[in-house]
Design a protein around this motif. Structure first.
Motif, PDB file in Angstrom:
ATOM      1  N   THR A 290     -46.976 -68.498  11.683  1.00  0.00           N
ATOM      2  CA  THR A 290     -47.836 -69.704  12.038  1.00  0.00           C
ATOM      3  C   THR A 290     -48.939 -69.070  13.160  1.00  0.00           C
ATOM      4  OG1 THR A 290     -46.152 -71.456  12.059  1.00  0.00           O
ATOM      5  CG2 THR A 290     -48.101 -72.117  12.982  1.00  0.00           C
ATOM      6  N   TYR A 291     -49.909 -69.334  12.815  1.00  0.00           N
ATOM      7  CA  TYR A 291     -51.083 -69.150  13.660  1.00  0.00           C
ATOM      8  C   TYR A 291     -51.119 -69.956  14.893  1.00  0.00           C
ATOM      9  CZ  TYR A 291     -52.923 -66.199  10.117  1.00  0.00           C
ATOM     10  OH  TYR A 291     -53.120 -65.058   9.118  1.00  0.00           O
ATOM     11  N   CYS A 292     -51.331 -69.316  16.040  1.00  0.00           N
ATOM     12  CA  CYS A 292     -51.130 -70.386  17.324  1.00  0.00           C
ATOM     13  C   CYS A 292     -52.534 -69.775  18.035  1.00  0.00           C
ATOM     14  CB  CYS A 292     -50.007 -70.127  18.170  1.00  0.00           C
ATOM     15  SG  CYS A 292     -48.521 -70.426  17.170  1.00  0.00           S
ATOM     16  N   ARG A 293     -53.115 -70.782  19.055  1.00  0.00           N
ATOM     17  CA  ARG A 293     -54.084 -70.310  19.676  1.00  0.00           C
ATOM     18  C   ARG A 293     -54.159 -70.817  21.072  1.00  0.00           C
ATOM     19  NH1 ARG A 293     -60.616 -70.690  18.363  1.00  0.00           N
ATOM     20  NH2 ARG A 293     -61.342 -68.895  19.700  1.00  0.00           N
ATOM     21  N   ARG A 294     -54.546 -70.211  22.176  1.00  0.00           N
ATOM     22  CA  ARG A 294     -54.574 -70.628  23.541  1.00  0.00           C
ATOM     23  C   ARG A 294     -56.027 -71.309  23.991  1.00  0.00           C
ATOM     24  NH1 ARG A 294     -52.329 -65.416  26.180  1.00  0.00           N
ATOM     25  NH2 ARG A 294     -52.446 -64.515  24.105  1.00  0.00           N
ATOM     26  N   ARG A 295     -55.837 -72.257  24.687  1.00  0.00           N
ATOM     27  CA  ARG A 295     -57.038 -73.040  25.091  1.00  0.00           C
ATOM     28  C   ARG A 295     -57.158 -72.807  26.855  1.00  0.00           C
ATOM     29  NH1 ARG A 295     -55.688 -77.831  22.744  1.00  0.00           N
ATOM     30  NH2 ARG A 295     -54.077 -78.090  24.564  1.00  0.00           N
ATOM     31  N   LEU A 296     -58.236 -73.130  27.208  1.00  0.00           N
ATOM     32  CA  LEU A 296     -58.548 -73.535  28.714  1.00  0.00           C
ATOM     33  C   LEU A 296     -58.318 -74.869  28.693  1.00  0.00           C
ATOM     34  CD1 LEU A 296     -61.469 -71.277  29.274  1.00  0.00           C
ATOM     35  CD2 LEU A 296     -59.396 -70.997  30.707  1.00  0.00           C
ATOM     36  N   ALA A 297     -57.264 -75.560  29.363  1.00  0.00           N
ATOM     37  CA  ALA A 297     -56.857 -76.956  29.258  1.00  0.00           C
ATOM     38  C   ALA A 297     -57.015 -77.570  30.722  1.00  0.00           C
ATOM     39  CB  ALA A 297     -55.442 -77.140  28.811  1.00  0.00           C
ATOM     40  N   LEU A 298     -57.815 -78.517  31.045  1.00  0.00           N
ATOM     41  CA  LEU A 298     -58.043 -79.020  32.198  1.00  0.00           C
ATOM     42  C   LEU A 298     -56.692 -79.779  32.730  1.00  0.00           C
ATOM     43  CD1 LEU A 298     -60.122 -79.508  34.483  1.00  0.00           C
ATOM     44  CD2 LEU A 298     -60.468 -81.908  33.471  1.00  0.00           C
ATOM     45  N   ARG A 299     -56.177 -79.288  33.909  1.00  0.00           N
ATOM     46  CA  ARG A 299     -54.765 -79.600  34.498  1.00  0.00           C
ATOM     47  C   ARG A 299     -54.666 -81.304  34.687  1.00  0.00           C
ATOM     48  NH1 ARG A 299     -51.317 -75.835  35.886  1.00  0.00           N
ATOM     49  NH2 ARG A 299     -52.024 -73.694  36.050  1.00  0.00           N
ATOM     50  N   PRO A 300     -53.627 -81.904  34.489  1.00  0.00           N
ATOM     51  CA  PRO A 300     -53.577 -83.348  34.554  1.00  0.00           C
ATOM     52  C   PRO A 300     -53.648 -83.744  36.110  1.00  0.00           C
ATOM     53  CG  PRO A 300     -51.314 -82.603  34.247  1.00  0.00           C
ATOM     54  CD  PRO A 300     -52.392 -81.478  33.778  1.00  0.00           C
ATOM     55  N   ASP A 301     -53.481 -83.021  37.104  1.00  0.00           N
ATOM     56  CA  ASP A 301     -53.527 -83.419  38.346  1.00  0.00           C
ATOM     57  C   ASP A 301     -55.026 -83.262  38.598  1.00  0.00           C
ATOM     58  OD1 ASP A 301     -53.015 -80.534  37.959  1.00  0.00           O
ATOM     59  OD2 ASP A 301     -53.170 -80.239  40.090  1.00  0.00           O
ATOM     60  N   VAL A 302     -55.796 -82.196  38.141  1.00  0.00           N
ATOM     61  CA  VAL A 302     -57.019 -82.126  38.405  1.00  0.00           C
ATOM     62  C   VAL A 302     -58.008 -83.357  37.618  1.00  0.00           C
ATOM     63  CG1 VAL A 302     -59.386 -80.635  38.175  1.00  0.00           C
ATOM     64  CG2 VAL A 302     -56.824 -79.748  38.558  1.00  0.00           C
ATOM     65  N   GLN A 303     -57.385 -83.773  36.541  1.00  0.00           N
ATOM     66  CA  GLN A 303     -58.336 -84.940  35.946  1.00  0.00           C
ATOM     67  C   GLN A 303     -57.953 -86.261  36.939  1.00  0.00           C
ATOM     68  OE1 GLN A 303     -57.084 -85.490  31.705  1.00  0.00           O
ATOM     69  NE2 GLN A 303     -56.292 -83.609  31.536  1.00  0.00           N
ATOM     70  N   ARG A 304     -56.875 -86.382  37.370  1.00  0.00           N
ATOM     71  CA  ARG A 304     -56.697 -87.503  38.371  1.00  0.00           C
ATOM     72  C   ARG A 304     -57.622 -87.369  39.581  1.00  0.00           C
ATOM     73  NH1 ARG A 304     -51.148 -86.189  37.092  1.00  0.00           N
ATOM     74  NH2 ARG A 304     -50.234 -87.448  35.505  1.00  0.00           N
ATOM     75  N   GLU A 305     -57.509 -86.002  40.186  1.00  0.00           N
ATOM     76  CA  GLU A 305     -58.263 -85.948  41.326  1.00  0.00           C
ATOM     77  C   GLU A 305     -59.869 -86.238  41.254  1.00  0.00           C
ATOM     78  OE1 GLU A 305     -59.334 -81.897  43.116  1.00  0.00           O
ATOM     79  OE2 GLU A 305     -57.230 -82.297  43.781  1.00  0.00           O
ATOM     80  N   GLN A 306     -60.321 -85.695  40.116  1.00  0.00           N
ATOM     81  CA  GLN A 306     -61.751 -85.701  39.839  1.00  0.00           C
ATOM     82  C   GLN A 306     -62.050 -87.078  39.184  1.00  0.00           C
ATOM     83  OE1 GLN A 306     -63.937 -83.304  40.400  1.00  0.00           O
ATOM     84  NE2 GLN A 306     -62.515 -82.318  41.658  1.00  0.00           N
ATOM     85  N   GLY A 307     -60.995 -87.926  38.311  1.00  0.00           N
ATOM     86  CA  GLY A 307     -61.465 -88.910  37.919  1.00  0.00           C
ATOM     87  C   GLY A 307     -62.072 -88.936  36.563  1.00  0.00           C
ATOM     88  N   ILE A 308     -61.756 -87.792  35.689  1.00  0.00           N
ATOM     89  CA  ILE A 308     -62.138 -87.491  34.609  1.00  0.00           C
ATOM     90  C   ILE A 308     -61.239 -87.676  33.194  1.00  0.00           C
ATOM     91  CG2 ILE A 308     -64.282 -86.453  35.591  1.00  0.00           C
ATOM     92  CD1 ILE A 308     -62.845 -83.781  35.079  1.00  0.00           C
ATOM     93  N   GLY A 309     -61.740 -87.487  32.062  1.00  0.00           N
ATOM     94  CA  GLY A 309     -60.721 -87.751  30.961  1.00  0.00           C
ATOM     95  C   GLY A 309     -60.209 -86.115  30.914  1.00  0.00           C
ATOM     96  N   ASN A 310     -59.566 -86.118  29.817  1.00  0.00           N
ATOM     97  CA  ASN A 310     -59.030 -84.984  28.965  1.00  0.00           C
ATOM     98  C   ASN A 310     -59.895 -83.864  28.646  1.00  0.00           C
ATOM     99  OD1 ASN A 310     -56.817 -82.887  28.737  1.00  0.00           O
ATOM    100  ND2 ASN A 310     -55.635 -84.591  27.844  1.00  0.00           N
ATOM    101  N   PHE A 311     -59.605 -82.432  28.778  1.00  0.00           N
ATOM    102  CA  PHE A 311     -60.977 -81.531  28.338  1.00  0.00           C
ATOM    103  C   PHE A 311     -59.968 -80.398  28.046  1.00  0.00           C
ATOM    104  CE2 PHE A 311     -63.541 -78.110  29.313  1.00  0.00           C
ATOM    105  CZ  PHE A 311     -64.683 -78.635  28.634  1.00  0.00           C
TER     106      PHE A 311
END
Length: 561
Positions: A290-311
């Motif tokens: 299976t092909y797998c690929r990594r991403r730069l994922a915005l951490r959930p605590d940062v989403q809450r702290e910044q008040g923004i959606g998932n990215f």
């Protein structure tokens, strides 16, 4: 058993325990999950086994702004297998934060939690043929792999989560033999559902009416009816049936078709790594291939702290239209873009004008890099065209360590973003759809703040620079408009009938035997492509129906059998 509506006698009436409308990923997974349960299941599929222009034309409709939404007959297929016949195969589950009611995301919060879908995700992964259900580097690989970004300080972003890729599996072709062989399952092709007829009290579906393009009409009566026709067509089926209020089945509070979401996607900026730092933006291959690929994922605590959606963001090759990249493969793609399928051509920035001199420079890049072009074409033939498990996408390794950034972000639910009925009708007499897709200032803030955080992380890590024009963010995130085939939220799930269409078990609030399967029921969009989750929800719904038809009405279907 596979049947064709064209071969049924006029006015035939079928009977079943469960009738599923639509044979895409959700419908086929549900049907085959129920095949050995002792229940009689009928699946109505509008198309045949192959694309048919006359059938596909039934998907045509209108959009409010053509710059913000693709034509309605694109990105979805009216045939056995549905949109899995054209999908790219990207799979990943929702993140736990996606289920939360977040005060900074209007309309957020699922009536389910991640624990409710957890038992169904591994089976969904198997149906999608995406290998093991392992979506972190630690889970997927016993041995360490090269870092995605050498020296990157993961203060706001993680590089340890994965997306996995299906073959990509065409559910119609892959599971055709099982659909034919299942003794208690009838799949009726060319069965275009045109109306959901309620009983006299207006509380239950009495029968489902369907027609062929040659004018033959039929009906199915079933104890339970499941609409698994996709996030747009589900709206059309509900609103074309008047229901108890005359506003459409399940639409007493004018929610059907509202809160329409896709994803916010774009390619922006220039990330240049300082030597000796290097990047790995290609695919890691699991032991099962299976092909797998990594991403730069915005951490959930940062989403809450910044008040923004998932990215999330991926490293991407330089913008293809500019021949200054000097890369033969990218110039070849630019010159051949007329032959690239529509679903992917928009991602090549094909709307940008290039001068005659630019075309000549692209041609020179191809001639100068002829050996690399030959190698690329051989790789594409061997690993994409001929391979059963296909190489997922084009990966270019720039010698200069210069990349652009490909981002994929959550869209906020918005009541004014909607799918409704238009004024024109199709060949069967059904009113076509009209789409008026909107994004919000919160959507813009999610992308703007995420990019700024990433630029700061790259700089503070000392690995290079990520430069982009903040003034271009909104234009870039709307370049593709409502992105691709991710039609989400149009029959959203919730506990309150005034703001949702279905309950936690996907049952339409107003109709006791009508259910919806698919991304239409998602209350929020997450950053994740929806296929894996919609299959997991479909399997959960299949379990719920199995228990219900065995004599109970469980509040929660629990774990899969």
């Amino acid at each position: 058993m596979l049947l064709d509506a064209n071969a049924l006698p006029q006015d035939a009436r079928l009977h079943a325990d469960i009738c599923i409308v639509g044979a895409g990923a959700a419908g086929i997974a549900m049907a085959l999950s129920l095949a050995d349960s002792g229940l009689d299941v009928v699946v109505l599929e509008a198309g045949g086994q192959e694309p048919e222009p006359r059938t596909q034309a039934l998907y045509e409709g209108t959009v409010e702004d053509a710059a913000l939404h693709s034509p309605l007959d694109r990105y979805r297929q009216r045939q056995l297998g549905g949109s899995t016949t054209i999908w790219g195969g990207r799979c990943m589950p929702l993140d736990p934060i996606d289920f939360e009611a977040r005060p900074y995301i209007a309309g957020s919060g699922w009536p389910l939690g991640p624990e409710d879908l957890a038992p169904y995700y591994p089976a969904a992964n198997a149906w999608c043929e995406a290998g093991d259900y392992a979506y972190t580097m630690a889970e997927a690989f016993a041995e360490p792999r090269r870092p995605m970004l050498e020296g990157f300080d993961e203060s706001h972003f993680s590089t340890q989560t994965l997306e996995r890729f299906s073959c990509p599996t065409n559910f119609g072709g892959r599971y055709l033999g099982r659909l034919r062989a299942a003794p208690d399952l009838r799949v009726v092709l060319h069965a275009n559902v045109t109306r959901l007829e309620l009983d006299e009290a207006g509380e239950a579906i009495r029968h489902v009416e369907f027609k062929t393009l040659d004018g033959k009409a039929f009906a199915v009566s079933a104890d339970s009816v499941v609409l698994a026709a996709g996030g747009l067509e589900v709206v059309r089926l509900l609103l074309n049936s008047p229901g108890r209020t005359g506003r459409g089945v399940g639409n007493a509070h004018d929610v059907v078709g509202r809160y329409y979401m896709c994803h916010l996607a774009g390619t922006i900026g220039s990330l240049v790594l300082a030597p000796p730092h290097r990047a790995w933006h290609g695919y890691d291959v699991a032991d099962d291939g299976t092909y797998c690929r990594r991403r730069l994922a915005l951490r959930p605590d940062v989403q809450r702290e910044q008040g923004i959606g998932n990215f999330v963001a991926r490293l991407h090759h330089p913008r293809i239209t500019d021949p200054a990249h000097g890369t033969a493969i990218l110039s070849l793609l630019f010159l051949a873009r007329a032959f690239v399928p529509y679903e992917y051509a928009k991602r090549l920035h094909g709307d940008e004008r290039v001068s005659v001199g630019g075309w000549l420079r692209h041609a020179f890049n191809v001639l100068r890099g002829a050996p690399s072009v030959a190698g690329f074409l051989w790789h594409w033939l061997r690993d994409r065209t001929l391979a059963a498990r296909k190489f997922p996408s084009i990966i270019v390794y720039p010698r200069t360590q210069r990349y652009s950034l490909d981002f994929h972000a959550e869209q906020e639910p918005n009541r004014e973003s909607r799918v409704s009925l238009g004024t024109s009708v199709d060949e069967l007499g059904m009113r076509r759809l009209h789409v008026d897709w909107h994004y919000t200032r919160q959507d813009v803030a999610t992308v703007q703040k995420s990019l700024a955080l990433l630029a700061a992380d790259v700089r503070d890590s000392g690995i290079g620079e990520f430069d982009y024009d903040p003034g271009e963010v909104e234009r870039e995130m709307t370049r593709y408009g409502a992105y691709g085939g991710h039609h989400i939220g149009t029959a959203r799930m919730g506990d309150d009938p005034r703001t949702s269409v279905v309950d936690r078990n996907c049952r339409v609030h107003e109709v006791r035997n009508l259910y919806v399967a698919g991304a239409a029921v998602f209350p929020t969009s997450s950053q994740a492509n929806p296929t894996l989750t919609l299959v997991a929800l479909a399997l959960r719904l299949a379990r719920h129906l199995q228990i219900r038809h065995a004599g109970g009405e469980p509040a929660d279907p629990g774990s899969p059998a």
